[in-house]
Design an enzyme around this catalytic site. Structure first.
Site, PDB file in Angstrom:
ATOM      1  N   SER A 167       0.837  -1.193   0.000  1.00  0.00           N
ATOM      2  CA  SER A 167       0.000   0.000   0.000  1.00  0.00           C
ATOM      3  C   SER A 167       0.882   1.257   0.000  1.00  0.00           C
ATOM      4  O   SER A 167       1.653   1.456  -0.929  1.00  0.00           O
ATOM      5  CB  SER A 167      -0.946  -0.047   1.204  1.00  0.00           C
ATOM      6  OG  SER A 167      -2.093   0.733   0.969  1.00  0.00           O
ATOM      7  N   LYS A 219     -19.019  18.824   3.146  1.00  0.00           N
ATOM      8  CA  LYS A 219     -18.024  19.034   4.208  1.00  0.00           C
ATOM      9  C   LYS A 219     -17.889  17.780   5.050  1.00  0.00           C
ATOM     10  O   LYS A 219     -16.809  17.438   5.523  1.00  0.00           O
ATOM     11  CB  LYS A 219     -18.433  20.223   5.074  1.00  0.00           C
ATOM     12  CG  LYS A 219     -17.520  20.483   6.263  1.00  0.00           C
ATOM     13  CD  LYS A 219     -16.099  20.789   5.803  1.00  0.00           C
ATOM     14  CE  LYS A 219     -15.183  21.071   6.988  1.00  0.00           C
ATOM     15  NZ  LYS A 219     -13.793  21.290   6.553  1.00  0.00           N
TER      16      LYS A 219
END
Length: 340
Positions: A167, A219
């Site tokens: 990763s 948001k």
């Protein structure tokens, strides 16, 4: 009168002790300030001698007294000859990066790279011993960018993976000109994961209301305590996919011979399979590579050590413990932020 005399002596002792404590505390505060100004120290160690001493120890154990004396004389002669030829040898700068979820080792890595770049030449080499299972996107993005500084200067960069570069760890490794991996190391996991629990139904069951106010439609896409919407989920998935696409583009731009769509599934390969998929360039442990390079080059291990206060050390110990638990499930991180 005796009482007043004893009281005066007692008061003088109290004042003396108090003044002593004030002076000591002042000195400690002043010393602490000086230590804080010096955030860390750079250590450089030539490891050729260490490698050679290991071999000499075995060789000396197999020789008699006379032969050992002869060997010692020959070693001194060889050392003088190497000293004359020192300016002609190339140099290898050795760095080590052991990653956690926050890639906190990047704080030292950036200092080490700055130091190395002040001395390294195109004919030299930088070798990074990398071990990481990944973590936060922005943290490992910064770590990969630090390694890219070496490439931009035209200095050969080799990454050695003895255990794991997955990763975010592979995001760093793919920057290198050459990736060496141990046969049973873990390589890949080119994917993105984001997971968080939601307690909204539990709170409703106990008549607990949660208010969340935002300015901006997205948001906050998903929350732990509020009621999540389909629109929020779609945006959350869209953000994950965008990060994954950027991750794939980043790896593909550095490893052009990869079939990026085939390997960017989040899958992890052992070193031998990773070589078949072109994720790495050669099967070799870091020890094997460094011993071989020590015959042609001077190897300097560069380490930047940060000074830490006692509270910082205690906090770091706690963080490391948490990290070790979370890394057991590094592909299922319980984290509301995106991770690679």
């Amino acid at each position: 009168m005796d009482f007043l005399l004893e009281y005066g002596l007692f008061l003088a002792k109290v004042v003396t002790v108090a003044l002593s404590l004030v002076i000591v505390m002042g000195l400690l505060i002043n010393l602490g300030g000086r230590i804080r100004k010096q955030e860390g120290v750079l250590e450089v160690e030539k490891i050729n001698d260490t490698i050679e001493q290991l071999g000499d120890a075995v060789q000396a154990a197999m020789l008699g007294s006379a032969e050992r004396k002869k060997l010692t004389k020959q070693k001194k002669k060889d050392a003088k000859e190497r000293l004359k030829q020192a300016s002609e040898k190339t140099r290898v700068f050795l760095l080590a990066f052991k990653g956690d979820l926050r890639a906190s080792a990047v704080a030292s890595l950036r200092e080490e790279i700055t130091a190395v770049l002040s001395q390294a030449k195109p004919e030299d080499e930088v070798v990074v011993l990398l071990e990481s299972a990944g973590g936060m996107v922005h943290s490992y993005g910064l770590a990969a960018s630090q390694l890219d500084r070496i490439k931009k200067r035209g200095i050969p960069l080799t990454v050695c993976v003895d255990k794991i570069a997955a990763s975010g760890g592979y995001m760093m490794a793919c920057v290198a000109d050459k990736i060496l991996a141990a046969p049973f190391s873990m390589i890949g996991s080119i994917g993105v994961v984001a997971q968080l629990p939601n307690f909204n139904r539990l709170l409703k069951k106990h008549d607990v209301d949660v208010e969340l106010h935002t300015a901006g439609e997205f948001k906050r896409t998903l929350t732990m305590f509020g009621e999540n919407t389909d629109e929020g989920r779609e945006k959350f998935i869209e953000d994950i996919q965008e990060i994954h696409d950027l991750f794939k583009d980043f790896v593909g731009s550095h490893r052009k011979n990869l079939d990026i769509d085939k390997i960017a599934t989040g899958q992890v390969w052992l070193g031998t399979r990773a070589l078949e998929e072109s994720l790495v360039d050669e099967l070799m442990t870091s020890d094997e590579y460094l011993v071989d390079r020590s015959n042609q080059a001077d190897i300097y291990q560069v380490s930047y050590l940060h000074h830490k206060s006692l509270p910082e050390k205690l906090g770091l110990a706690t963080e490391n413990r948490v990290d070790s638990l979370l890394l057991r499930w590094w592909n299922r991180l319980c984290n509301s932020r995106y991770s690679v």
